[in-house]
Design a protein around this motif. Sequence first.
Motif: not given
Length: 401
Positions: A262-266
């Motif tokens: 849930s690391c949205d910018n990866i």
Amino acid sequence: METHISCLFPELLAMIFGYLDVRDKGRAAQVCTAWRDAAYHKSVWRGVEAKLHLRRANPSLFPSLQARGIRRVQILSLRRSLSYVIQGMANIESLNLSGCYNLTDNGLGHAFVQEIGSLRALNLSLCKQITDSSLGRIAQYLKGLEVLELGGCSNITNTGLLLIAWGLQRLKSLNLRSCRHLSDVGIGHLAGMTRSAAEGCLGLEQLTLQDCQKLTDLSLKHISRGLTGLRLLNLSFCGGISDAGLLHLSHMGSLRSLNLRSCDNISDTGIMHLAMGSLRLSGLDVSFCDKVGDQSLAYIAQGLDGLKSLSLCSCHISDDGINRMVRQMHGLRTLNIGQCVRITDKGLELIAEHLSQLTGIDLYGCTRITKRGLERITQLPCLKRRLSSLNVLGRKERNWG
């Protein structure tokens, strides 16, 4: 001639009692004097954690625990002073106070008034009244601490991390889950990268930063430069980190497990950075990173083919991506692709053909697979022995055929 159990030597009785669960150990001690003496042998209680409700005075409690060699304690409810525990357990090794909501800085301060050299693990998870003041006490008197759990201690700040970095040089595992005030400055303290008197916790092997929303790529730069022995790093739900930060992590040769859930910018670019570096990961979780797709699977096959566990739940991957990955990932043991709605029976056939060592797979919410695909995947020899590892809940009823 029959031999009754009462004729066994105490050493043999102790060996037998060692296999019992904690409750039955206590019951065995109540049978007779001989069994009590055997059940109180320290070998019977080796590694046992006593779970206690501290509600009223019990003068015999701690002498009884020490007589059995118990050095690990979990406090389930704390209605007495914590100093009662510390004074009663002179050689305590592990103290679990998780969920003791009424524990305050004042209560902890009264308990930790001198050095406790035996204590190696302290769990303060969800002790929401604990602040940096308590971390100052811990850093001063618990210098032998190797494991510190602070998950959910939402009043901890960067100052607290400075105190930890100053006093806990032997720390190997630190959990800071949902410590919302922490920022790059605090991680810099831990890594010994800031202008302060603290050298940092450079021996850290496990660091959990889940849901620390203020962290950015600068924290990853600090970690890569200062915490070079780190083996496990949990960055799940850290929305402030990006692909650029993963470039810093890509050369951490000691790292074995990385959680980016849930690391949205990866995106695929970040996975490319990881794959092109010198990582030797055995576990990677990029579930719910909706910018990760088939191209990431190609990068993983090229540079992260030593993975034993891979989680891709809800990523935008398809049978084509599976095809590009599985031919190089023969050592994979666990594959989580739940809610990957583009995966079909063809993808399962590719998995079954190439991943012969698979012991667990998550297919929850893969609505395009059918009975044919499931029959193919369940033929895997290692998976067949562990069918409980096959999670297929959430498929549409029509797909059963």
